[in-house]
Design an enzyme around this catalytic site. Sequence first.
Site, short mmCIF file in Angstrom:
data_model
loop_
_atom_site.label_atom_id
_atom_site.label_comp_id
_atom_site.label_asym_id
_atom_site.label_seq_id
_atom_site.Cartn_x
_atom_site.Cartn_y
_atom_site.Cartn_z
CB ALA A 89 -0.92 0.02 1.22
CB CYS A 90 2.05 3.61 -2.34
SG CYS A 90 0.88 3.86 -3.70
CB ILE A 91 1.08 8.07 0.15
CG1 ILE A 91 2.02 7.82 1.32
CG2 ILE A 91 0.24 9.32 0.37
CD1 ILE A 91 3.07 8.87 1.52
#
Length: 102
Positions: A8-10
Amino acid sequence: MKIVGVTACIAGIAHTYIAKEKLEESAKKLGDSIKIETQGSIGVEDELTKEDIKAADVVIIATDIGIDKSRFKGKKVVSIPISAVMKSSDGLISKIHEKIKC
């Protein structure tokens, strides 16, 4: 070695899915089985089941956001920024092999 993980990235757009692909390619190359859950802008995909987690030797959490880790209690967990996967997913999984002697 059986690996499960979460990416999960920003923004939840590109890096979340690229990291998943890199981890899957590296695991396959190194002879491991892997299932990666993505928590992106479109929601959770390939959600890990209790059975997936129970059968795993290690959990890789490659995120730049906070996620609920309570479901991984009692498992060997490697928490890293998603950029570490982007730089060297082969190196990451090789290092995990060395640490847990699989």
